[in-house]
Design a protein around this motif. Structure first.
Motif, PDB file in Angstrom:
ATOM      1  N   ILE A  61       0.284   9.573   8.109  1.00 28.01           N
ATOM      2  CA  ILE A  61       1.609  10.159   8.358  1.00 28.01           C
ATOM      3  C   ILE A  61       2.670   9.563   7.430  1.00 28.01           C
ATOM      4  CG2 ILE A  61       3.468  10.381  10.052  1.00 28.01           C
ATOM      5  CD1 ILE A  61       1.233  12.327  10.512  1.00 28.01           C
ATOM      6  N   PRO A  62       2.804   8.225   7.336  1.00 25.53           N
ATOM      7  CA  PRO A  62       3.779   7.674   6.382  1.00 25.53           C
ATOM      8  C   PRO A  62       3.478   8.074   4.940  1.00 25.53           C
ATOM      9  CG  PRO A  62       3.083   5.990   7.931  1.00 25.53           C
ATOM     10  CD  PRO A  62       2.169   7.161   8.136  1.00 25.53           C
ATOM     11  N   GLY A  63       2.181   8.126   4.587  1.00 23.34           N
ATOM     12  CA  GLY A  63       1.828   8.517   3.222  1.00 23.34           C
ATOM     13  C   GLY A  63       2.232   9.948   2.920  1.00 23.34           C
ATOM     14  N   TYR A  64       2.040  10.843   3.884  1.00 20.93           N
ATOM     15  CA  TYR A  64       2.435  12.231   3.653  1.00 20.93           C
ATOM     16  C   TYR A  64       3.956  12.373   3.602  1.00 20.93           C
ATOM     17  CZ  TYR A  64       2.541  17.315   4.028  1.00 20.93           C
ATOM     18  OH  TYR A  64       2.761  18.650   3.779  1.00 20.93           O
ATOM     19  N   ALA A  65       4.642  11.612   4.433  1.00 17.59           N
ATOM     20  CA  ALA A  65       6.113  11.630   4.373  1.00 17.59           C
ATOM     21  C   ALA A  65       6.601  11.162   3.003  1.00 17.59           C
ATOM     22  CB  ALA A  65       6.680  10.737   5.481  1.00 17.59           C
ATOM     23  N   ILE A  66       5.967  10.138   2.465  1.00 21.44           N
ATOM     24  CA  ILE A  66       6.318   9.656   1.124  1.00 21.44           C
ATOM     25  C   ILE A  66       6.041  10.737   0.088  1.00 21.44           C
ATOM     26  CG2 ILE A  66       5.610   8.030  -0.676  1.00 21.44           C
ATOM     27  CD1 ILE A  66       5.199   5.955   1.549  1.00 21.44           C
ATOM     28  N   GLU A  68       0.821  -1.204   0.000  1.00 20.60           N
ATOM     29  CA  GLU A  68       0.000   0.000   0.000  1.00 20.60           C
ATOM     30  C   GLU A  68       0.861   1.262   0.000  1.00 20.60           C
ATOM     31  OE1 GLU A  68      -3.483   0.422  -0.228  1.00 20.60           O
ATOM     32  OE2 GLU A  68      -3.099  -1.610  -0.943  1.00 20.60           O
ATOM     33  N   LEU A  69       1.963   1.250   0.740  1.00 18.48           N
ATOM     34  CA  LEU A  69       2.868   2.398   0.742  1.00 18.48           C
ATOM     35  C   LEU A  69       3.493   2.585  -0.644  1.00 18.48           C
ATOM     36  CD1 LEU A  69       4.701   2.132   4.191  1.00 18.48           C
ATOM     37  CD2 LEU A  69       2.662   3.458   3.593  1.00 18.48           C
ATOM     38  N   PHE A  70       3.808   1.475  -1.305  1.00 19.14           N
ATOM     39  CA  PHE A  70       4.365   1.550  -2.665  1.00 19.14           C
ATOM     40  C   PHE A  70       3.347   2.176  -3.619  1.00 19.14           C
ATOM     41  CE2 PHE A  70       4.674  -0.513  -6.870  1.00 19.14           C
ATOM     42  CZ  PHE A  70       5.910  -0.030  -7.271  1.00 19.14           C
ATOM     43  N   VAL A  71       2.103   1.750  -3.524  1.00 20.16           N
ATOM     44  CA  VAL A  71       1.052   2.311  -4.368  1.00 20.16           C
ATOM     45  C   VAL A  71       0.876   3.799  -4.070  1.00 20.16           C
ATOM     46  CG1 VAL A  71      -1.411   2.236  -4.881  1.00 20.16           C
ATOM     47  CG2 VAL A  71      -0.131   0.112  -4.659  1.00 20.16           C
ATOM     48  N   MET A  72       0.960   4.181  -2.804  1.00 17.46           N
ATOM     49  CA  MET A  72       0.898   5.601  -2.442  1.00 17.46           C
ATOM     50  C   MET A  72       2.024   6.388  -3.122  1.00 17.46           C
ATOM     51  SD  MET A  72      -0.095   5.921   1.586  1.00 17.46           S
ATOM     52  CE  MET A  72      -1.792   5.711   2.148  1.00 17.46           C
ATOM     53  N   ALA A  73       3.213   5.824  -3.127  1.00 15.10           N
ATOM     54  CA  ALA A  73       4.353   6.501  -3.742  1.00 15.10           C
ATOM     55  C   ALA A  73       4.125   6.714  -5.239  1.00 15.10           C
ATOM     56  CB  ALA A  73       5.633   5.696  -3.510  1.00 15.10           C
ATOM     57  N   ILE A  74       3.535   5.723  -5.914  1.00 17.46           N
ATOM     58  CA  ILE A  74       3.273   5.871  -7.346  1.00 17.46           C
ATOM     59  C   ILE A  74       2.212   6.940  -7.582  1.00 17.46           C
ATOM     60  CG2 ILE A  74       2.587   4.682  -9.449  1.00 17.46           C
ATOM     61  CD1 ILE A  74       5.246   3.796  -8.179  1.00 17.46           C
ATOM     62  N   GLY A  75       1.171   6.946  -6.760  1.00 17.56           N
ATOM     63  CA  GLY A  75       0.150   7.983  -6.895  1.00 17.56           C
ATOM     64  C   GLY A  75       0.719   9.373  -6.666  1.00 17.56           C
ATOM     65  N   ALA A  76       1.582   9.499  -5.670  1.00 12.32           N
ATOM     66  CA  ALA A  76       2.226  10.788  -5.405  1.00 12.32           C
ATOM     67  C   ALA A  76       3.104  11.207  -6.578  1.00 12.32           C
ATOM     68  CB  ALA A  76       3.061  10.700  -4.127  1.00 12.32           C
ATOM     69  N   LEU A  77       3.859  10.263  -7.126  1.00  5.59           N
ATOM     70  CA  LEU A  77       4.740  10.565  -8.256  1.00  5.59           C
ATOM     71  C   LEU A  77       3.938  10.992  -9.471  1.00  5.59           C
ATOM     72  CD1 LEU A  77       7.626  10.516  -9.453  1.00  5.59           C
ATOM     73  CD2 LEU A  77       7.196   8.137 -10.089  1.00  5.59           C
ATOM     74  N   PHE A  78       2.808  10.331  -9.702  1.00  4.27           N
ATOM     75  CA  PHE A  78       2.003  10.639 -10.881  1.00  4.27           C
ATOM     76  C   PHE A  78       1.525  12.089 -10.880  1.00  4.27           C
ATOM     77  CE2 PHE A  78      -2.349  10.894 -12.666  1.00  4.27           C
ATOM     78  CZ  PHE A  78      -2.005  10.783 -14.004  1.00  4.27           C
ATOM     79  N   LEU A  79       0.939  12.539  -9.775  1.00  3.91           N
ATOM     80  CA  LEU A  79       0.446  13.910  -9.742  1.00  3.91           C
ATOM     81  C   LEU A  79       1.576  14.928  -9.606  1.00  3.91           C
ATOM     82  CD1 LEU A  79      -2.931  14.057  -7.781  1.00  3.91           C
ATOM     83  CD2 LEU A  79      -2.497  14.009 -10.222  1.00  3.91           C
ATOM     84  N   ALA A 107       0.251  14.561  -2.130  1.00  4.51           N
ATOM     85  CA  ALA A 107      -0.536  13.916  -1.088  1.00  4.51           C
ATOM     86  C   ALA A 107      -1.890  13.468  -1.622  1.00  4.51           C
ATOM     87  CB  ALA A 107      -0.729  14.871   0.091  1.00  4.51           C
ATOM     88  N   VAL A 108      -2.498  14.290  -2.463  1.00  2.00           N
ATOM     89  CA  VAL A 108      -3.768  13.895  -3.089  1.00  2.00           C
ATOM     90  C   VAL A 108      -3.553  12.660  -3.959  1.00  2.00           C
ATOM     91  CG1 VAL A 108      -5.562  14.597  -4.722  1.00  2.00           C
ATOM     92  CG2 VAL A 108      -4.714  16.225  -3.024  1.00  2.00           C
TER      93      VAL A 108
END
Length: 282
Positions: free
Chosen positions: A232-237, A158-169, A272-273
């Protein structure tokens, strides 16, 4: 007569091209993206490219547009996605007259294509999940596997998927001058409000908004527990991805630390979005 295997291959390839266009076409029409590749240092380009292939491999493992057999099949999917992204980028930029093979130096040509290929290849490898690659049975199996507590493996996925979503936007807006301009106009109070807003949006998306494919939060987990484990981890990512994008695109060069922090905070909002809504994107 075309057999079913060949037909599936061409359908998968067509989906990959469609995914590449869907994810990268807005950036292909962004002037800043045309100049980043040729002007980036070898270290910056190397960092971007070295980041791309692990991401493609991980995404191919989750949602490749073919059914990979083991690690070798996943690696093939990742490289095919990169090739599709590269060729799609070359075709579109040539049609738009951004590229001119006859007059442009080879290094500049490769630089322009390479930077645009990153979002295009991500879109290509995600084509299956976004454009019809998963079946209803796949979703049902995934839902059953997701019941109960999150395992460590699922948590890091899930953290990896968050990182990809953050990178995309973040990749969509990081090259623009507006990021630096907004950061320059903001005060420290504005920065704190942006961080608070980012956390609120992330927590709302993670805890309340039920996107398709998003892991259900166990009922016994409180909002505070979800905030500490995911928000918190998602926002840090998201902040780390934002800083990496700004550095890769040269926006941190000859810039004071406080300005870099503010620009990272600004870019951290769309990142973050993207991180919190990654299941909608991916």
């Amino acid at each position: 007569m075309i057999d079913n295997q060949t037909k599936r291959f061409w359908i998968g390839l067509a989906r990959a091209v469609a995914g590449a266009l869907l994810f990268s076409l807005p950036m292909m029409l962004t002037m800043e993206m045309w100049s980043i590749g040729p002007t980036s240092s070898p270290l910056q380009m190397g960092a971007l490219l070295s980041m791309t292939f692990p991401i493609l491999f991980g995404l191919a493992k989750l949602s490749g547009f073919e059914e990979p057999e083991g690690w070798a099949g996943t690696a093939v999917d990742a490289f095919v996605a990169y090739a599709v992204g590269w060729l799609t980028t070359f075709m579109i930029l040539s049609v738009f007259a951004v590229l001119n093979v006859a007059t442009m130096p080879l290094s500049e040509l490769i630089g322009v294509i390479s930077i645009q290929t990153i979002p295009a290849s991500i879109g290509a490898v995600l084509a299956a999940s976004q454009l019809g690659g998963h079946t209803d049975s796949d979703d049902e199996i995934q839902t059953n596997d997701d019941d109960g507590a999150h395992t460590t493996r699922e948590y890091f996925r899930e953290l990896f998927v968050m990182a990809i979503g953050a990178l995309f936007l973040a990749f969509n807006v990081a090259p623009t001058e507006e990021m630096v301009l907004v950061a320059f106009k903001m005060t420290a109070w504005h920065g704190c409000l942006v961080m608070l807003l980012s956390l609120m949006i992330m927590h709302g998306f993670v805890f309340k908004v039920k996107f398709h494919g998003q892991k259900p939060i166990p009922q016994e987990q409180s909002a505070w527990s979800v905030f500490l484990r995911f928000t918190i981890p998602g926002y840090a990512i998201a902040l780390l991805v934002s800083l990496f994008c700004l550095w890769s695109f040269g926006s941190t060069a000859n810039t004071a630390i406080d300005e870099v922090v503010m620009a990272t905070t600004v870019l951290g909002l769309p990142a973050a979005v993207g991180a919190s809504s990654a299941r909608l994107i991916l």
